[in-house]
Design a protein around this motif. Structure first.
Motif, PDB file in Angstrom:
ATOM      1  N   ASP A  91       0.832  -1.212   0.000  1.00 10.04           N
ATOM      2  CA  ASP A  91       0.000   0.000   0.000  1.00 10.04           C
ATOM      3  C   ASP A  91       0.861   1.254   0.000  1.00 10.04           C
ATOM      4  O   ASP A  91       1.877   1.297   0.701  1.00 10.04           O
ATOM      5  N   LYS A 114       1.151   2.467  -7.315  1.00  8.79           N
ATOM      6  CA  LYS A 114       0.504   1.882  -8.509  1.00  8.79           C
ATOM      7  C   LYS A 114      -0.342   2.946  -9.229  1.00  8.79           C
ATOM      8  O   LYS A 114      -0.238   3.114 -10.439  1.00  8.79           O
ATOM      9  N   ASP A 115      -1.150   3.655  -8.431  1.00  7.20           N
ATOM     10  CA  ASP A 115      -2.019   4.671  -9.043  1.00  7.20           C
ATOM     11  C   ASP A 115      -1.183   5.772  -9.715  1.00  7.20           C
ATOM     12  O   ASP A 115      -1.502   6.225 -10.808  1.00  7.20           O
ATOM     13  N   PHE A 141      -7.766  -5.233  -9.498  1.00  2.00           N
ATOM     14  CA  PHE A 141      -8.026  -6.498  -8.794  1.00  2.00           C
ATOM     15  C   PHE A 141      -8.327  -6.212  -7.327  1.00  2.00           C
ATOM     16  O   PHE A 141      -7.430  -6.006  -6.524  1.00  2.00           O
ATOM     17  N   LYS A 186     -10.906  -7.214  -3.784  1.00  2.00           N
ATOM     18  CA  LYS A 186     -11.363  -8.443  -3.122  1.00  2.00           C
ATOM     19  C   LYS A 186     -12.309  -9.154  -4.069  1.00  2.00           C
ATOM     20  O   LYS A 186     -13.230  -8.517  -4.605  1.00  2.00           O
ATOM     21  N   PRO A 187     -12.127 -10.433  -4.334  1.00  2.00           N
ATOM     22  CA  PRO A 187     -12.961 -11.097  -5.346  1.00  2.00           C
ATOM     23  C   PRO A 187     -14.451 -11.043  -4.996  1.00  2.00           C
ATOM     24  O   PRO A 187     -14.825 -11.129  -3.835  1.00  2.00           O
ATOM     25  N   ARG A 193     -10.428 -14.535 -13.440  1.00  2.00           N
ATOM     26  CA  ARG A 193     -10.626 -13.095 -13.666  1.00  2.00           C
ATOM     27  C   ARG A 193      -9.435 -12.463 -14.383  1.00  2.00           C
ATOM     28  O   ARG A 193      -9.580 -11.471 -15.094  1.00  2.00           O
ATOM     29  N   ASN A 239      -3.902  -3.329 -12.239  1.00  2.00           N
ATOM     30  CA  ASN A 239      -3.615  -2.606 -11.006  1.00  2.00           C
ATOM     31  C   ASN A 239      -3.874  -3.591  -9.860  1.00  2.00           C
ATOM     32  O   ASN A 239      -5.004  -3.841  -9.495  1.00  2.00           O
ATOM     33  N   ARG A 240      -2.812  -4.169  -9.303  1.00  2.00           N
ATOM     34  CA  ARG A 240      -2.833  -5.447  -8.593  1.00  2.00           C
ATOM     35  C   ARG A 240      -3.157  -6.494  -9.652  1.00  2.00           C
ATOM     36  O   ARG A 240      -3.493  -6.141 -10.786  1.00  2.00           O
ATOM     37  N   GLU A 290      -2.158 -11.316  -6.259  1.00  2.00           N
ATOM     38  CA  GLU A 290      -2.771 -11.161  -4.933  1.00  2.00           C
ATOM     39  C   GLU A 290      -3.062 -12.534  -4.319  1.00  2.00           C
ATOM     40  O   GLU A 290      -3.102 -12.681  -3.105  1.00  2.00           O
ATOM     41  N   ASP A 291      -3.245 -13.525  -5.179  1.00  2.00           N
ATOM     42  CA  ASP A 291      -3.599 -14.858  -4.683  1.00  2.00           C
ATOM     43  C   ASP A 291      -2.416 -15.623  -4.114  1.00  2.00           C
ATOM     44  O   ASP A 291      -2.591 -16.737  -3.594  1.00  2.00           O
ATOM     45  N   VAL A 329      -1.811 -11.369  -0.512  1.00  2.00           N
ATOM     46  CA  VAL A 329      -2.779 -11.165   0.579  1.00  2.00           C
ATOM     47  C   VAL A 329      -3.408 -12.489   1.026  1.00  2.00           C
ATOM     48  O   VAL A 329      -3.603 -12.732   2.219  1.00  2.00           O
ATOM     49  N   VAL A 330      -3.665 -13.359   0.069  1.00  2.00           N
ATOM     50  CA  VAL A 330      -4.300 -14.649   0.370  1.00  2.00           C
ATOM     51  C   VAL A 330      -3.388 -15.515   1.245  1.00  2.00           C
ATOM     52  O   VAL A 330      -3.834 -16.177   2.167  1.00  2.00           O
ATOM     53  N   LEU A 359      -6.135 -17.089   3.654  1.00  2.00           N
ATOM     54  CA  LEU A 359      -7.485 -17.184   3.073  1.00  2.00           C
ATOM     55  C   LEU A 359      -7.707 -18.538   2.398  1.00  2.00           C
ATOM     56  O   LEU A 359      -8.844 -18.934   2.163  1.00  2.00           O
TER      57      LEU A 359
HETATM   58  P1  ADP Z   1      -5.931  -0.268  -3.931  1.00  4.49           P
HETATM   59  O1  ADP Z   1      -5.353  -0.455  -2.555  1.00  4.49           O
HETATM   60  O2  ADP Z   1      -5.302  -1.165  -4.958  1.00  4.49           O
HETATM   61  O3  ADP Z   1      -5.989   1.160  -4.348  1.00  4.49           O
HETATM   62  P2  ADP Z   1      -8.383  -1.104  -2.708  1.00  4.49           P
HETATM   63  O4  ADP Z   1      -8.146  -0.148  -1.566  1.00  4.49           O
HETATM   64  O5  ADP Z   1      -9.773  -1.260  -3.226  1.00  4.49           O
HETATM   65  O6  ADP Z   1      -7.450  -0.768  -3.918  1.00  4.49           O
HETATM   66  O7  ADP Z   1      -7.805  -2.524  -2.260  1.00  4.49           O
HETATM   67  C1  ADP Z   1      -8.108  -3.681  -2.909  1.00  4.49           C
HETATM   68  C2  ADP Z   1      -7.979  -4.756  -1.868  1.00  4.49           C
HETATM   69  O8  ADP Z   1      -8.393  -5.989  -2.428  1.00  4.49           O
HETATM   70  C3  ADP Z   1      -6.558  -4.933  -1.368  1.00  4.49           C
HETATM   71  O9  ADP Z   1      -6.527  -4.922   0.024  1.00  4.49           O
HETATM   72  C4  ADP Z   1      -6.182  -6.306  -1.908  1.00  4.49           C
HETATM   73  O10 ADP Z   1      -5.254  -6.983  -1.102  1.00  4.49           O
HETATM   74  C5  ADP Z   1      -7.530  -6.981  -1.957  1.00  4.49           C
HETATM   75  N1  ADP Z   1      -7.527  -8.141  -2.845  1.00  4.49           N
HETATM   76  C6  ADP Z   1      -7.164  -8.203  -4.136  1.00  4.49           C
HETATM   77  N2  ADP Z   1      -7.224  -9.468  -4.610  1.00  4.49           N
HETATM   78  C7  ADP Z   1      -7.620 -10.232  -3.572  1.00  4.49           C
HETATM   79  C8  ADP Z   1      -7.844 -11.622  -3.405  1.00  4.49           C
HETATM   80  N3  ADP Z   1      -7.668 -12.476  -4.412  1.00  4.49           N
HETATM   81  N4  ADP Z   1      -8.265 -12.066  -2.196  1.00  4.49           N
HETATM   82  C9  ADP Z   1      -8.438 -11.198  -1.171  1.00  4.49           C
HETATM   83  N5  ADP Z   1      -8.237  -9.872  -1.251  1.00  4.49           N
HETATM   84  C10 ADP Z   1      -7.826  -9.387  -2.435  1.00  4.49           C
END
Ligand code: ADP
Length: 278
Positions: free
Chosen positions: A68, A72-73, A93, A95-96, A108, A123-124, A128-129, A132-133, A138
């Motif tokens: 974080d 990326k942005d 990408f 949270k699914p 996806r 963007n992610r 992530e799998d 964060v997973v 998870l």
């Molecule tokens: P960003 O931080 O990219 O600007 P968000 O604040 O919406 O966007 O964060 C997206 C969240 O979705 C992140 O915390 C990321 O870890 C989570 N995420 C992405 N892919 C998965 C996944 N496969 N399983 C669980 N969480 C996920």
């Protein structure tokens, strides 16, 4: 400096992020000086993207991963916005959704892969799998452990279908992240970006580091390389990424397709029409 070679993760190498300096800025002294090069790269990127779109034979997939506030942005905003929106798209990408969870984890990613002539920025991403997973348990270890090979297999398949893949890990230090959190706090227009998860995930910094190192070590391949981009200086990050994408696209030797009509005939029609109006 050839940033492609400088920052690429060589396939089968074992990465320790401690060996990469997030403050690195090459011989560039100032942001002002770098901006000129970024501008030049961006102009060239726009031309190359138009060529990719016109040629309509191959495509480009760019993956951005970072902790974080990693940028990326900002990268999308400063580098990739140089491209014509007709032919360029960002896939985020999050949270699914329940629909996504009902499919295999790569579904996806494949769904959003670029069509011929298109540039798509993840963007992610499907990584992530294994990030964060993995950190938040998870799915069981036995499941995520298999995913590196599954990701490599999918990326190989995409590359065999003329999708070029470039993956950028934006490398910032723990101090820099705290500085960026503070900047967000001090800027009301950035408050919408703040989430509690950002701070709680900071407690997992070392686990994330390990997960990023595994991702970089196991999934940098000749067909879908990872690049570790020093990203404490945002301008250097933009410079390096714009340069790497430019160099890659230049190496593709793309050509405009031949005209589908007889240009001499069209000239004749044009002169006839002109005479009619004069
Ligand atoms: P960003 O931080 O990219 O600007 P968000 O604040 O919406 O966007 O964060 C997206 C969240 O979705 C992140 O915390 C990321 O870890 C989570 N995420 C992405 N892919 C998965 C996944 N496969 N399983 C669980 N969480 C996920």
């Amino acid at each position: 400096m050839n940033y492609f070679q400088r920052f690429i993760v060589k396939p089968d190498s074992r990465i320790n992020l401690q060996d990469s300096d997030p403050d690195y800025k090459d011989q560039h002294k100032s942001k002002k000086e770098a901006l000129k090069i970024i501008e030049h790269n961006n102009l060239r990127l726009r031309e190359l993207q138009e060529l990719l779109y016109a040629e309509h034979k191959q495509s480009l997939l760019i993956c951005l991963q970072a902790i974080d506030t990693g940028g990326k942005d900002g990268t999308i905003n400063h580098v990739l916005s140089a491209m014509n929106p007709q032919g360029c798209r960002v896939a985020c990408f999050k949270k699914p959704t329940s629909l996504e969870l009902d499919h295999d984890f790569l579904w996806r990613a494949h769904r959003d892969a670029p069509a011929k002539g298109e540039v798509v920025i993840f963007n992610r991403s499907h990584y992530e799998d294994v990030l964060v997973v993995r950190i938040h348990n998870l799915v069981p270890k036995a499941i995520w452990r298999e995913r590196y090979a599954q990701i490599n297999a999918m990326e190989k398949y995409l590359s065999e279908n003329k999708i070029h893949i470039l993956k950028f890990y934006l490398h910032i230090s723990k101090d820099e992240q705290l500085k960026r959190f503070k900047q967000r706090l001090d800027d009301p227009s950035k408050h919408w970006k703040i989430s509690m998860a950002d701070y709680s995930d900071r407690e997992h910094w070392d686990e994330y580091k390990k997960a990023f190192e595994d991702m970089l070590s196991k999934c940098s391949t000749s067909y879908a390389p990872w690049f570790i981009i020093p990203a404490n200086h945002k301008w250097f990050r933009d410079l390096a990424i714009s340069q790497i994408i430019r160099e890659h696209l230049e190496g593709l030797n793309m050509k405009y397709p031949p005209p589908s009509v007889d240009i001499k005939q069209i000239y004749k029609q044009y002169f006839k029409a002109k005479k009619h109006f004069s």
